[in-house]
Design a protein around this motif. Structure first.
Motif, short mmCIF file in Angstrom:
data_model
loop_
_atom_site.label_atom_id
_atom_site.label_comp_id
_atom_site.label_asym_id
_atom_site.label_seq_id
_atom_site.Cartn_x
_atom_site.Cartn_y
_atom_site.Cartn_z
N GLY A 109 6.27 4.18 4.01
CA GLY A 109 7.23 5.10 3.40
C GLY A 109 8.48 5.22 4.26
O GLY A 109 9.61 5.16 3.75
N TYR A 110 8.28 5.35 5.56
CA TYR A 110 9.44 5.47 6.46
C TYR A 110 10.28 4.20 6.41
O TYR A 110 11.50 4.26 6.43
CB TYR A 110 8.99 5.74 7.89
CG TYR A 110 8.44 7.14 8.09
CD1 TYR A 110 9.29 8.23 8.01
CD2 TYR A 110 7.10 7.36 8.32
CE1 TYR A 110 8.79 9.53 8.16
CE2 TYR A 110 6.59 8.64 8.48
CZ TYR A 110 7.44 9.72 8.40
OH TYR A 110 6.96 10.98 8.54
N ILE A 111 9.60 3.04 6.39
CA ILE A 111 10.38 1.80 6.33
C ILE A 111 11.25 1.79 5.07
O ILE A 111 12.42 1.44 5.11
CB ILE A 111 9.45 0.56 6.34
CG1 ILE A 111 8.71 0.46 7.67
CG2 ILE A 111 10.24 -0.71 6.08
CD1 ILE A 111 7.91 -0.80 7.86
N ALA A 171 0.83 -1.20 0.00
CA ALA A 171 0.00 0.00 0.00
C ALA A 171 0.86 1.25 0.00
O ALA A 171 0.74 2.13 0.84
CB ALA A 171 -0.95 0.03 1.19
N LEU A 172 1.77 1.28 -0.94
CA LEU A 172 2.70 2.39 -1.05
C LEU A 172 2.13 3.39 -2.05
O LEU A 172 1.66 2.99 -3.10
CB LEU A 172 4.02 1.81 -1.58
CG LEU A 172 5.29 2.56 -1.33
CD1 LEU A 172 5.57 2.64 0.15
CD2 LEU A 172 6.44 1.83 -2.02
N ALA A 173 2.18 4.68 -1.71
CA ALA A 173 1.72 5.67 -2.68
C ALA A 173 2.63 5.58 -3.89
O ALA A 173 3.83 5.41 -3.74
CB ALA A 173 1.78 7.06 -2.08
N PRO A 174 2.14 5.68 -5.11
CA PRO A 174 0.75 5.92 -5.53
C PRO A 174 -0.08 4.65 -5.74
O PRO A 174 -1.06 4.70 -6.47
CB PRO A 174 0.95 6.64 -6.87
CG PRO A 174 2.19 6.02 -7.41
CD PRO A 174 3.04 5.61 -6.24
N LEU A 194 7.06 9.88 -1.71
CA LEU A 194 5.65 10.05 -2.07
C LEU A 194 4.74 9.48 -0.98
O LEU A 194 3.75 10.10 -0.58
CB LEU A 194 5.36 9.32 -3.38
CG LEU A 194 5.37 10.15 -4.64
CD1 LEU A 194 5.04 9.24 -5.82
CD2 LEU A 194 4.35 11.27 -4.55
N ALA A 195 5.09 8.29 -0.51
CA ALA A 195 4.25 7.64 0.49
C ALA A 195 4.19 8.49 1.77
O ALA A 195 3.13 8.67 2.36
CB ALA A 195 4.79 6.25 0.82
N MET A 196 5.33 9.02 2.18
CA MET A 196 5.35 9.83 3.40
C MET A 196 4.52 11.09 3.23
O MET A 196 3.77 11.49 4.12
CB MET A 196 6.79 10.17 3.78
CG MET A 196 7.60 8.95 4.19
SD MET A 196 9.22 9.34 4.83
CE MET A 196 10.06 9.94 3.38
N ILE A 197 4.68 11.71 2.04
CA ILE A 197 3.95 12.97 1.83
C ILE A 197 2.46 12.70 1.69
O ILE A 197 1.63 13.26 2.43
CB ILE A 197 4.50 13.70 0.59
CG1 ILE A 197 5.94 14.13 0.83
CG2 ILE A 197 3.64 14.91 0.26
CD1 ILE A 197 6.67 14.60 -0.40
N VAL A 198 2.10 11.81 0.76
CA VAL A 198 0.68 11.56 0.49
C VAL A 198 -0.01 11.01 1.74
O VAL A 198 -1.07 11.48 2.15
CB VAL A 198 0.52 10.58 -0.70
CG1 VAL A 198 -0.93 10.16 -0.85
CG2 VAL A 198 1.03 11.21 -1.97
N GLY A 199 0.62 10.02 2.36
CA GLY A 199 0.00 9.41 3.54
C GLY A 199 -0.24 10.41 4.64
O GLY A 199 -1.35 10.53 5.16
#
Lengths: 490, 492
Positions: B319-321, B231-234, B291-296
């Motif tokens: 995202g952090y991982i 479930a990683l952005a995008p 992207l994941a950190m920002i979007v999430g």
């Protein structure tokens, strides 16, 4: 001497917190007494520390060392020198006195003191930690109880003030974290030990020092706070309950300047030289800006809050004169003196707010006729704050000006205007609130009570004692500051 | 070839815990079927206890099994596998404990719920041991197909049905994408084993001095496949809906165990199989992580439903991982492993709080959490600790985990990524603190306090203990993570 004295000072409040958590929440007075004991013992320990401290050396004393996370080179390393000993004492003293002031908290007493004691642990830890990881942990640990203390027991805009404080400070901390990580990897072999990194500072390149200094400075400048990072302070101070304002002004703001002296200066000496003048200028801007804004305040607590910005400017100005032992000592004096005086001023503002439930300056008048004893104490501290000779504030300002004048004569000349402005806004406040005929809310005021006198008396005594006999403080800091100036190399 | 009993046992010894759990899953499921036919049926508590026994036995079994490989090296049992198997089993354990209330209210197919959960756990345990892409694919399918069913378990509920359907469709697409990537890799290197792929890519590079364009294609497909699973952005669009609609214990399980297993698989595929071609994918991973950190984090701010908020928060957490993955070395692998451990306790704990709250209040709206500290101090205090850990505030596990991944990334020169991560963590603090504010700040005294049931209290205490131990006394856990990561890089 007790072994592990620093650990006891840090963790006795935490143990107190654990005890408070298991006490039934209706037992208000028991909880208060536990908190007094849990902050009283560290105060006694800090006095023992003062008496046992060897002021002839700049080396770290009472060191404690244990491996904490070996896989990451993180150690539990504590120690104190001339910078931290006075701050530790100030922290212990103010946190004990602020417990007395907190006796008027009646809502959710148990939670209040639990968070309060956690905050004390964090503050003590910051001044003892000699490992970057540990330092950062304590630095951050303080934010959480602070958030709750402002957010639950604060004034009308408490939620806004609490989150603003939290986010603002965290924003600063992350820059510090980046700088710490970078320092870790530039050192070979990798280390997080603050003394070790200071010893290796010549290995750092000029460019790297500049980068690390800027990142650390953002974190510390937010805490101090210096312009333009000061906007959280009036909100937090005004909304926070009295005891929290006391600790915020007395201890938390000092962490910014302490951080600069403990970390940035000795670890990044070249960058410190590079940024010395800008720091002094920022200091003067703070002095003048804070004072001018104070002139416009109608809320007494806000006035004291903005006066903190102005007074912390003196610290920065003194620290900008890196070659001068007098100026940096003056900054150190100002840290202690401002802690004593502003802490007391916030307590005294709290005293009348508890009675009349307003802090508007115009709501009072002629207090000297109605509550002479209170007025006497208040005016004493106001005089201390505006730098009357014989009180500690004068010593610090004088030393800063004296030390900084040779390097930055024009800047200092501008800063001196700040002294005038300070006198102006404080005396105007005194005139409107204390002199003249009894008016407004003064009618209903009752005299300051014994508990409140006890909580400000030690501060008054210290303010006068340092003012008359500055060696009381300078003994402790002299060797360390002289060494610091030598390390930076002017 | 004659039958070699010694080799046979050596092969099977390492996979016996999975076999045991598989049998146990069948027993639980069959018991559910037969007990229903025999009358009123068995109580949810009984199923849960039997399931827990199976999980605990497996966990001990895993801990006692010696390292080794099976089936010609396609299945490895090493320190990395042990650690992630225990994480998965820990996730199952907490999920089962916290499922008792919600499953009891469902009335239908209560036993099968636990059976399916165990099947999916078997899939994840295989996933973290697979060093061959087809085995990995089958393991992923085993775990996700059961999760499709579990997500739609409250079939009378429209949102739950929608969750199941969305998950099926997007899960199917992502599997197809992943499989296509595998096929391309096989086409180029002639192997589906990670060691073979590694050598094959090396040979290709030696032959022509550059990577073939098809490899980039394969890598992108693999990344997209993993992106869906994590479930990683995008590729996260399915997550909020599925998380919101699925029964909350399943949401918790999805967000923790299945992601942990996927992280382990990611480590094996990318840090071992595709290690030599890292120049092709590290940049892409860095961008995906950012992207994941920002979007999430940004999207989480505006959520009013706590499960959706935690869904976006877990997008950010992944995202952090992945910030650790930009350091293709032991640092990176250790930090990701440590983060997975910290994330297990914090996220699981947070979801258990949500379960405890909705058991009583029947609501998942953040606004309904107002003044919770006056009604149920237990939930409020635990929830705050878990949220602060997710936010990365010391002295919780989340702080050290973030510290570790940032350390790994900055060591590899990814300063920009670290700064993005830190800035977004300030944003994250805002929405975590909003929930804490709602629970603690109101001074009014609301009606009706409520206690927390014993099983949930135990689950919360375990999670909280984990969060604090990993934060305050992390030494042994760091050692475990380092030992696990060392399995990926025998040379380093």
């Amino acid at each position: 001497m007790i072994s592990g004295i620093l650990s006891w000072m840090i963790f006795i409040p935490l143990i107190g917190m654990a005890v408070v958590m298991v006490v039934p929440k209706e037992k208000h007075s028991l909880i208060r007494w536990i908190s007094m004991v849990a902050t009283g013992i560290p105060l006694i320990l800090s006095l023992m520390l003062l008496s046992a401290y060897d002021s002839s050396t700049a080396a770290f004393q009472f060191q404690e060392f244990a491996s904490w996370i070996p896989g990451l080179n993180v150690n539990y390393h504590l120690g104190v020198d001339g910078l931290s000993v006075p701050m530790l004492f100030l922290t212990a003293l103010l946190s004990f006195l602020a417990v007395l002031i907190s006796f008027n908290i009646v809502n959710r007493v148990k939670e209040y003191f639990a968070f309060y004691l956690l905050l004390v642990t964090g503050m003590m830890g910051v001044f003892c930690a000699l490992d970057f990881f540990l330092f950062y942990v304590f630095w951050e640990v303080m934010l959480v109880p602070m958030y709750f203390l402002i957010g639950i027991w604060g004034g009308p805009r408490k939620e806004y003030a609490a989150i603003k404080f939290f986010l603002y400070t965290l924003f600063g901390s992350i820059f510090m974290l980046v700088a710490i990580l970078a320092l870790y990897f530039t050192s070979t072999p990798h280390t997080l030990s603050i003394p070790e990194l200071i010893a290796r500072s010549p290995e750092l390149t000029h460019g790297f020092q500049i980068f690390a200094f800027v990142f650390f400075f953002i974190a510390f400048a937010i805490k101090i706070p210096t312009l333009p990072f000061h906007t959280w302070l009036p909100d937090a101070h005004v909304e926070a309950p009295t005891a929290v304002s006391v600790l915020l002004a007395g201890v938390l703001l000092k962490m910014g300047t302490y951080g600069l002296l403990r970390i940035s200066f000795p670890m990044l000496p070249e960058a410190t030289k590079y940024f010395a003048f800008p720091m002094a200028v920022l200091g003067v801007v703070g002095i003048i800006y804070g004072a001018i804004v104070c002139m416009a305040q109608t809320d007494l607590k806000k006035l004291v809050a903005y006066s903190s910005i102005s007074h912390m400017g003196y610290c920065l100005l003194g620290m900008g004169a890196i070659g001068s032992v007098a100026a940096i000592s003056g900054a150190m004096f100002q840290m202690v003196s401002h802690g004593l005086i502003t802490g007391a001023l916030f307590m005294l503002v709290g005293v009348i707010y508890d009675r009349a439930h307003t802090r508007e300056i115009d709501a009072y008048g002629g207090m000297w006729l109605k509550v002479p004893f209170y007025s006497g104490i208040m005016v004493l501290f106001v005089l201390g704050s505006l730098g009357l000779p014989g009180l500690s504030g004068f010593i610090s300002e004088f030393m800063v000006f004296l030390g900084a004048f040779p390097s930055y004569s024009v800047t200092v000349a501008i800063a001196v205007i700040g002294v005038l402005l300070t006198a102006a806004y404080f005396l105007r406040m005194v005139q409107r609130m204390f002199l003249g005929q009894v008016a407004g809310h003064t009618e209903g005021l009752t005299e300051i009570n014994v508990r409140e006198v006890i909580s400000v008396a030690p501060l008054a005594i210290l303010m006068i004692a340092i003012g008359i006999y500055p060696a009381l403080l300078s003994n402790y800091i002299e060797a360390t500051i002289a060494n610091l100036v030598r390390v930076i190399g002017g | 070839m004659p039958f070699d009993i010694v080799q046979f046992y050596a092969d099977w010894q390492t996979i016996l815990p999975e076999c045991f759990l598989l049998v146990w899953a069948c027993i639980v499921t069959m018991a559910a079927v037969f007990s229903r036919n025999s009358g009123e049926g068995t109580s949810t508590g009984t199923y849960a206890i039997w399931t827990l026994i199976g999980v605990l036995v497996t966990a001990v079994w895993v801990a006692l099994t010696p390292d080794g490989t099976a089936f010609g090296g396609t299945f490895v049992f090493d320190r990395l596998a042990v650690l992630f198997k225990e994480i998965v089993l820990g996730g199952v354990l907490l999920t089962v404990i916290s499922s008792i209330g919600p499953v009891d209210r469902m009335k239908l197919h209560r036993g099968e719920f636990f059976g399916l959960l165990l099947f999916s756990a078997v899939g994840m345990m295989l996933m973290v041991s697979a060093t061959e892409l087809l085995l990995l694919y089958i393991a992923i399918e085993l775990s996700t197909v059961t999760l499709f069913v579990l997500a739609a378990y409250r079939k009378a509920n429209r949102k739950s049905a929608e969750a199941g359907l969305k998950y099926v469709i997007l899960g199917g697409i992502s599997s197809a994408v992943l499989l296509y990537g595998v096929a391309l890799l096989y086409g180029m290197t002639g192997s589906t084993e990670l060691a073979g792929i590694r050598n094959g890519i090396g040979d290709l590079f030696m032959a022509s001095g550059s990577f073939p364009p098809g490899l980039t294609m394969a890598l992108l497909l693999l990344l997209a496949g993993f992106g869906f699973k994590l479930a990683l952005a995008p590729f996260h669009m399915w997550a909020p809906d599925v998380y919101e609609g699925a029964p909350t214990p399943i949401t918790a399980y999805l967000s923790v165990a299945s992601k942990a297993a996927a992280v382990a698989a990611f480590l094996r595929v990318f840090f071992v199989g595709l290690e030599s071609s890292q120049t092709l994918w590290v940049q892409a991973v860095a961008v995906l992580a950012a992207l994941a950190m920002i979007v999430g984090n940004v999207t989480a701010i505006v959520q009013s439903n706590i499960k959706r908020m935690l869904a976006y928060s877990s997008v950010a957490q992944i995202g952090y991982i992945l910030v650790g993955a930009v350091a293709v070395n032991t640092w990176g692998a250790t930090s990701m492993t440590y983060y997975a451990m910290a994330y297990l306790f914090a996220n699981m704990g947070a979801f258990i709080c949500v379960i405890a709250f909705s058991n009583r209040m029947g609501s998942d709206e953040i606004d309904d959490y107002a003044a919770l500290s006056r009604r149920s101090p237990t939930i409020a205090v635990f929830f705050s600790i878990f949220l602060l850990s997710l936010a990365g505030i010391p002295p919780t596990a989340g702080f050290l985990a973030k510290y570790y991944v940032f350390l790994a990334a900055i060591n590899n020169g990814y300063l920009w990524l670290v700064i993005v991560g830190l800035l977004t963590s300030v944003i994250a603090l805002y929405y975590y603190a909003t929930v804490i504010r709602k629970m603690f700040f109101p001074l009014d005294q609301p009606e009706g306090g409520f206690p927390v049931s014993l099983p949930l209290t135990i689950a919360l205490s375990i999670s909280c203990l984990g969060v604090l131990l990993l934060g305050v006394f992390p030494g042994p856990f760091v050692d475990l993570a380092q030992a696990a990561a060392a399995m990926l890089m025998p040379g380093m």
